[in-house]
Design a protein around this motif. Sequence first.
Motif, PDB file in Angstrom:
ATOM      1  N   PHE A 224       8.736  97.815  99.493  1.00 44.78           N
ATOM      2  CA  PHE A 224       8.904  97.269 101.344  1.00 44.78           C
ATOM      3  C   PHE A 224      10.775  97.415 100.490  1.00 44.78           C
ATOM      4  N   ASP A 225      10.967  97.655 101.584  1.00 43.41           N
ATOM      5  CA  ASP A 225      12.792  97.987 102.207  1.00 43.41           C
ATOM      6  C   ASP A 225      12.598  97.401 103.004  1.00 43.41           C
ATOM      7  N   PHE A 226      14.257  96.272 102.328  1.00 42.00           N
ATOM      8  CA  PHE A 226      15.014  95.093 103.057  1.00 42.00           C
ATOM      9  C   PHE A 226      16.218  95.328 103.329  1.00 42.00           C
ATOM     10  N   ARG A 227      17.060  96.607 102.832  1.00 40.61           N
ATOM     11  CA  ARG A 227      18.051  96.844 102.794  1.00 40.61           C
ATOM     12  C   ARG A 227      18.821  96.573 103.994  1.00 40.61           C
ATOM     13  N   ASP A 228      17.727  96.531 105.605  1.00 39.49           N
ATOM     14  CA  ASP A 228      18.631  95.985 106.835  1.00 39.49           C
ATOM     15  C   ASP A 228      18.488  94.796 107.022  1.00 39.49           C
ATOM     16  N   ASP A 229      17.737  93.959 106.449  1.00 41.21           N
ATOM     17  CA  ASP A 229      17.360  92.797 106.410  1.00 41.21           C
ATOM     18  C   ASP A 229      17.219  91.583 105.185  1.00 41.21           C
ATOM     19  N   PRO A 230      18.220  92.143 104.445  1.00 41.05           N
ATOM     20  CA  PRO A 230      18.087  90.807 102.620  1.00 41.05           C
ATOM     21  C   PRO A 230      17.200  89.574 102.777  1.00 41.05           C
ATOM     22  N   ILE A 231      16.554  89.984 101.709  1.00 43.25           N
ATOM     23  CA  ILE A 231      15.249  89.121 101.483  1.00 43.25           C
ATOM     24  C   ILE A 231      15.652  87.849 100.792  1.00 43.25           C
ATOM     25  N   ASP A 232      15.128  86.227 101.570  1.00 41.87           N
ATOM     26  CA  ASP A 232      16.015  85.756 100.452  1.00 41.87           C
ATOM     27  C   ASP A 232      14.151  84.990 100.283  1.00 41.87           C
ATOM     28  N   PHE A 233      13.853  84.993  98.608  1.00 37.82           N
ATOM     29  CA  PHE A 233      13.114  84.426  98.157  1.00 37.82           C
ATOM     30  C   PHE A 233      12.518  83.926  96.959  1.00 37.82           C
ATOM     31  N   LYS A 234      11.744  82.865  96.444  1.00 39.68           N
ATOM     32  CA  LYS A 234      11.687  82.368  95.815  1.00 39.68           C
ATOM     33  C   LYS A 234      10.609  82.646  93.926  1.00 39.68           C
ATOM     34  N   ALA A 235      10.854  83.202  93.341  1.00 42.07           N
ATOM     35  CA  ALA A 235       9.841  83.869  91.836  1.00 42.07           C
ATOM     36  C   ALA A 235       8.837  82.552  92.327  1.00 42.07           C
ATOM     37  N   GLY A 236       7.578  84.261  92.543  1.00 44.47           N
ATOM     38  CA  GLY A 236       6.710  82.655  93.006  1.00 44.47           C
ATOM     39  C   GLY A 236       5.553  83.286  94.321  1.00 44.47           C
ATOM     40  N   GLN A 237       6.380  82.930  95.546  1.00 43.68           N
ATOM     41  CA  GLN A 237       6.093  83.405  96.948  1.00 43.68           C
ATOM     42  C   GLN A 237       5.073  85.161  97.090  1.00 43.68           C
ATOM     43  N   PHE A 238       5.147  84.940  97.742  1.00 41.94           N
ATOM     44  CA  PHE A 238       4.461  85.866  98.690  1.00 41.94           C
ATOM     45  C   PHE A 238       4.726  86.506  99.793  1.00 41.94           C
ATOM     46  N   ILE A 239       4.528  87.556 100.189  1.00 42.20           N
ATOM     47  CA  ILE A 239       4.458  88.020 101.998  1.00 42.20           C
ATOM     48  C   ILE A 239       3.506  88.486 102.384  1.00 42.20           C
ATOM     49  N   VAL A 240       3.303  88.587 103.786  1.00 42.36           N
ATOM     50  CA  VAL A 240       2.463  88.954 104.052  1.00 42.36           C
ATOM     51  C   VAL A 240       2.068  90.334 105.116  1.00 42.36           C
ATOM     52  N   CYS A 241       1.246  90.952 104.804  1.00 42.15           N
ATOM     53  CA  CYS A 241       1.246  92.666 105.066  1.00 42.15           C
ATOM     54  C   CYS A 241       0.062  91.924 106.289  1.00 42.15           C
TER      55      CYS A 241
ATOM     56  N   SER B 151       6.757  83.389 101.957  1.00 42.22           N
ATOM     57  CA  SER B 151       6.030  81.644 101.961  1.00 42.22           C
ATOM     58  C   SER B 151       5.164  81.711 100.654  1.00 42.22           C
ATOM     59  N   GLY B 152       4.873  79.862 100.951  1.00 42.48           N
ATOM     60  CA  GLY B 152       4.364  79.703  99.313  1.00 42.48           C
ATOM     61  C   GLY B 152       4.996  78.605  98.768  1.00 42.48           C
ATOM     62  N   LYS B 153       4.002  77.956  97.606  1.00 41.17           N
ATOM     63  CA  LYS B 153       5.318  76.503  96.983  1.00 41.17           C
ATOM     64  C   LYS B 153       4.624  76.980  95.484  1.00 41.17           C
ATOM     65  N   TYR B 154       3.780  77.772  94.591  1.00 41.73           N
ATOM     66  CA  TYR B 154       3.849  78.758  93.823  1.00 41.73           C
ATOM     67  C   TYR B 154       4.727  79.269  92.678  1.00 41.73           C
ATOM     68  N   LEU B 155       5.805  77.809  92.391  1.00 41.48           N
ATOM     69  CA  LEU B 155       7.600  78.373  92.348  1.00 41.48           C
ATOM     70  C   LEU B 155       7.272  77.288  91.198  1.00 41.48           C
ATOM     71  N   TYR B 156       8.372  78.375  89.854  1.00 43.75           N
ATOM     72  CA  TYR B 156       9.437  77.502  89.081  1.00 43.75           C
ATOM     73  C   TYR B 156      10.524  76.939  89.754  1.00 43.75           C
ATOM     74  N   ASP B 157      10.439  75.294  89.315  1.00 47.43           N
ATOM     75  CA  ASP B 157      11.028  74.083  89.510  1.00 47.43           C
ATOM     76  C   ASP B 157      12.167  73.989  88.841  1.00 47.43           C
ATOM     77  N   VAL B 158      13.100  73.928  88.387  1.00 44.44           N
ATOM     78  CA  VAL B 158      14.652  73.914  87.180  1.00 44.44           C
ATOM     79  C   VAL B 158      14.148  71.941  86.797  1.00 44.44           C
ATOM     80  N   ASP B 159      13.725  71.790  87.654  1.00 49.16           N
ATOM     81  CA  ASP B 159      14.183  70.070  87.378  1.00 49.16           C
ATOM     82  C   ASP B 159      12.495  69.761  86.271  1.00 49.16           C
ATOM     83  N   ARG B 160      11.811  70.645  85.915  1.00 49.84           N
ATOM     84  CA  ARG B 160      10.754  70.184  85.107  1.00 49.84           C
ATOM     85  C   ARG B 160      10.966  70.590  83.685  1.00 49.84           C
TER      86      ARG B 160
END
Length: 152
Positions: free
Chosen positions: A21-38, A96-105
């Motif tokens: 998906f193209d997000f060039r007009d509005d770059p997305i800020d996400f964390k590795a492991g998150q999801f989008i809803v289509c 969205s989503g909380k299935y992420l890598y946490d550097v504190d771990r």
Amino acid sequence: MPTRRIVDAWMETHNVRTIRFDFRDDPIDFKAGQFIVCKDEFRGYKRPVQRAYSIASTPWQRDFVDITIKRELPGLMSARLTEVPVGYEMEVTGPSGKYLYDVDRGKRVLLLGAGSGITPLYSIANYLLEGGIEGADVMMYYSVRTPADIIY
């Protein structure tokens, strides 16, 4: 809801496709492991159908989002996404989503997955290996039914 255009697509296996998906007009800020809803309209349905998909790309790539879809019948959205042409537009929300890598771990990471469940793991592993965490030690175990089902 914002619509996003599919700018690229490729087959990973006989029943798995990655779309970009193209997000060039509005770059997305996400964390590795998150999801989008289509979300998309289907003939014969009173309401749009929506489904969540893990982001396969890494947070370094803010101008686009890759998702990897396994065609699952009777899944309306997975069937649609494995067939829509480049240039198709649909509503996309997230991340969205909380299935992420946490550097504190810590820096030692064990990723366990099977089949299309590799998608968020792929994002996390690439994020770590491409410089997300200096000195990260990543080990992944991945299971599939047959060698022809290996994604990525």
